[in-house]
Write an enzyme that holds these catalytic residues in place. Structure first.
Site, PDB file in Angstrom:
ATOM      1  N   LYS A 114       8.568  50.649 -15.608  1.00  0.00           N
ATOM      2  CA  LYS A 114       8.633  50.737 -14.150  1.00  0.00           C
ATOM      3  C   LYS A 114       8.018  49.486 -13.506  1.00  0.00           C
ATOM      4  CE  LYS A 114       5.676  53.443 -11.980  1.00  0.00           C
ATOM      5  NZ  LYS A 114       4.910  54.539 -11.417  1.00  0.00           N
ATOM      6  N   LYS A 129       2.492  47.942  -9.415  1.00  0.00           N
ATOM      7  CA  LYS A 129       1.447  47.095  -8.830  1.00  0.00           C
ATOM      8  C   LYS A 129       0.477  46.617  -9.902  1.00  0.00           C
ATOM      9  CE  LYS A 129       1.257  49.702  -4.459  1.00  0.00           C
ATOM     10  NZ  LYS A 129       0.619  50.851  -3.797  1.00  0.00           N
ATOM     11  N   LYS A 132      -2.976  57.587 -16.105  1.00  0.00           N
ATOM     12  CA  LYS A 132      -4.081  56.899 -15.423  1.00  0.00           C
ATOM     13  C   LYS A 132      -5.426  57.173 -16.085  1.00  0.00           C
ATOM     14  CE  LYS A 132      -2.212  56.011 -10.870  1.00  0.00           C
ATOM     15  NZ  LYS A 132      -2.334  56.190  -9.428  1.00  0.00           N
TER      16      LYS A 132
HETATM   17  P1  AMP Z   1       2.343  54.164  -4.597  1.00  0.00           P
HETATM   18  O1  AMP Z   1       2.219  52.719  -4.422  1.00  0.00           O
HETATM   19  O2  AMP Z   1       2.051  54.622  -5.983  1.00  0.00           O
HETATM   20  O3  AMP Z   1       1.591  54.934  -3.544  1.00  0.00           O
HETATM   21  O4  AMP Z   1       3.869  54.495  -4.366  1.00  0.00           O
HETATM   22  C1  AMP Z   1       4.442  54.532  -3.081  1.00  0.00           C
HETATM   23  C2  AMP Z   1       5.874  54.975  -3.175  1.00  0.00           C
HETATM   24  O5  AMP Z   1       6.653  54.019  -3.873  1.00  0.00           O
HETATM   25  C3  AMP Z   1       6.085  56.304  -3.904  1.00  0.00           C
HETATM   26  O6  AMP Z   1       7.091  57.050  -3.228  1.00  0.00           O
HETATM   27  C4  AMP Z   1       6.575  55.880  -5.262  1.00  0.00           C
HETATM   28  O7  AMP Z   1       7.377  56.859  -5.874  1.00  0.00           O
HETATM   29  C5  AMP Z   1       7.385  54.656  -4.913  1.00  0.00           C
HETATM   30  N1  AMP Z   1       7.475  53.731  -6.051  1.00  0.00           N
HETATM   31  C6  AMP Z   1       6.459  53.104  -6.687  1.00  0.00           C
HETATM   32  N2  AMP Z   1       6.910  52.332  -7.688  1.00  0.00           N
HETATM   33  C7  AMP Z   1       8.270  52.482  -7.703  1.00  0.00           C
HETATM   34  C8  AMP Z   1       9.323  51.940  -8.506  1.00  0.00           C
HETATM   35  N3  AMP Z   1       9.094  51.079  -9.493  1.00  0.00           N
HETATM   36  N4  AMP Z   1      10.605  52.332  -8.214  1.00  0.00           N
HETATM   37  C9  AMP Z   1      10.860  53.201  -7.196  1.00  0.00           C
HETATM   38  N5  AMP Z   1       9.909  53.736  -6.416  1.00  0.00           N
HETATM   39  C10 AMP Z   1       8.628  53.390  -6.657  1.00  0.00           C
END
Ligand code: AMP
Ligand code: TRP
Length: 354
Positions: A217, A220, A115
């Site tokens: 991955k 968003k 990041k």
């Molecule tokens: P965040 O949007 O970064 O706060 O992520 C929220 C949750 O979604 C966290 O537990 C991440 O590990 C999970 N997460 C985000 N992207 C992925 C992905 N591509 N595959 C699996 N889990 C994900």
């Protein structure tokens, strides 16, 4: 092993649209864990300002994560759903953890490196300290189990390091305050105030990959919307994205061995398995030998069946924000009572006057 009461905690940042990775890696697991466990699910708005300070409609983003939790089946009466900034003890414990954790630990975090990019000197101090706040989120409730996607593993290891160092550095004070419990970490007996958190990362889709590139991955922030299925996508969008998803020319193998070296096939099979609550082995027993021209339409049907009721319910909840706001407010009040209890104990252990 721990003598602590089992408590499930997890958080999701209110930044950008939720996608299938968030749903399968995190939210779907939150829902399943409700049965028989005490659970706290948090919209981590303090984390949202670490990478980007000003957000358009942050309130709306916070509400939409809460709506996704509820629409997916989280029960905010039995469990706790709230936004992080409503409970100031998270930030207070994070300050203590900033003094426990070492700068070197933070500098090693791959998410920070990604990041912050090339210009690390110009990253916010909050972005560097992000894992310390994350540890505080969990440990302010003395949380023991944390369902997350695979990308959060390193942060949870750091949370254990922070808990361990706090326990060891304050060992005597924890005893004299009459707090803490005896646990064994590795071979070592420790009188611990904070538990060693256990990540819950398993399942067939711990890391959902981009539909355009099976080595990246699903995220968003990917500029291509075709790379991800958003929770707010309608049937047509889901269908188009899966039909256009990158694949290789071969058919599906009959066993998981055959997915090695085929990241796109592996990803689609993993997504199918997670959506169907099956293992990849079971999915391949059904589709082995078939072409993607058969598998993809089946995946579209399954994804639409699982996701469209959630999308519909999210839309409905977002129409009347007063309901969501009331849930978050009540959740925040309940969380604050628990957090203040821990924080008072931490103040006693450290030796602050209160
Ligand atoms: P965040 O949007 O970064 O706060 O992520 C929220 C949750 O979604 C966290 O537990 C991440 O590990 C999970 N997460 C985000 N992207 C992925 C992905 N591509 N595959 C699996 N889990 C994900
Ligand atoms: N860092 C997590 C993510 O980006 C979000 C998060 C913040 C979290 N605090 C947490 C996850 C505590 C689990 C537990 O996905």
């Amino acid at each position: 092993m721990s003598e602590f009461n089992k408590l499930v905690f997890s958080g999701v940042q209110p930044t950008g649209n939720l996608h299938l990775g968030n749903y399968l890696g995190a939210i779907r697991k939150f829902v399943a864990l409700q049965e028989g466990n005490d659970c706290i699910y948090c919209v981590v708005d303090l984390h949202a300002i670490t990478a980007q300070l000003v957000h358009e409609d942050l309130r709306g983003q916070i509400r939409s994560i809460a709506a996704a939790f509820i629409a997916s089946g989280i029960d905010p009466e039995k469990h706790i759903v709230f936004n992080q900034s409503a409970v100031p003890q998270h930030a207070e414990l994070a300050w203590v953890f900033n003094c426990v954790a070492r700068i070197g630990w933070m500098n090693r975090m791959t998410q920070f490196k990604d990041k912050a990019g090339k210009d690390r000197e110009n990253a916010s101090l909050g972005l560097l300290a992000y894992p310390s706040l994350m540890a505080a989120d969990i440990l302010i409730y003395r949380g023991t189990h944390v369902p997350v996607g695979d990308d959060q593993k390193q942060h949870l290891e750091l949370a254990r390091d922070i808990a361990m160092k706090f326990n060891l550095d304050y060992q005597d004070n924890i005893r004299t305050s009459g707090l803490g419990t005896d646990i064994v970490v590795g071979e070592e007996p420790v009188h611990a105030f904070f538990p060693m958190v256990e990540p819950l990362i398993d399942g067939p889709a711990p890391r959902v990959m981009s539909l355009r590139d099976g080595t990246k991955k699903m995220s968003k922030s990917d500029p291509s919307d075709l790379s991800r299925i958003n929770l707010m996508d309608d049937e047509d969008a889901i269908s188009k994205k899966i039909r256009k998803a990158k694949t290789d020319p071969d058919g599906l193998p009959s066993e998981t061995e055959g997915l090695k070296g085929r990241p796109e096939a592996d990803n689609l099979v993993g997504i199918y398995a997670a959506l169907a609550d099956k293992s990849k082995t079971e999915v391949l027993a059904e589709f082995g030998g078939q072409q993607f021209s058969v598998f993809k339409p089946a995946l579209v049907d399954l994804a639409v069946n699982v996701l469209s009721p959630i999308t519909g319910e999210m839309r409905r909840l977002m129409e009347d924000t007063s309901h969501i706001d009331a849930i978050l407010k009540k959740g925040g009040e309940r969380a604050r009572v628990r957090a203040e209890k821990t924080m008072n104990e931490v103040r006693d252990i450290i030796g602050f006057l209160r």
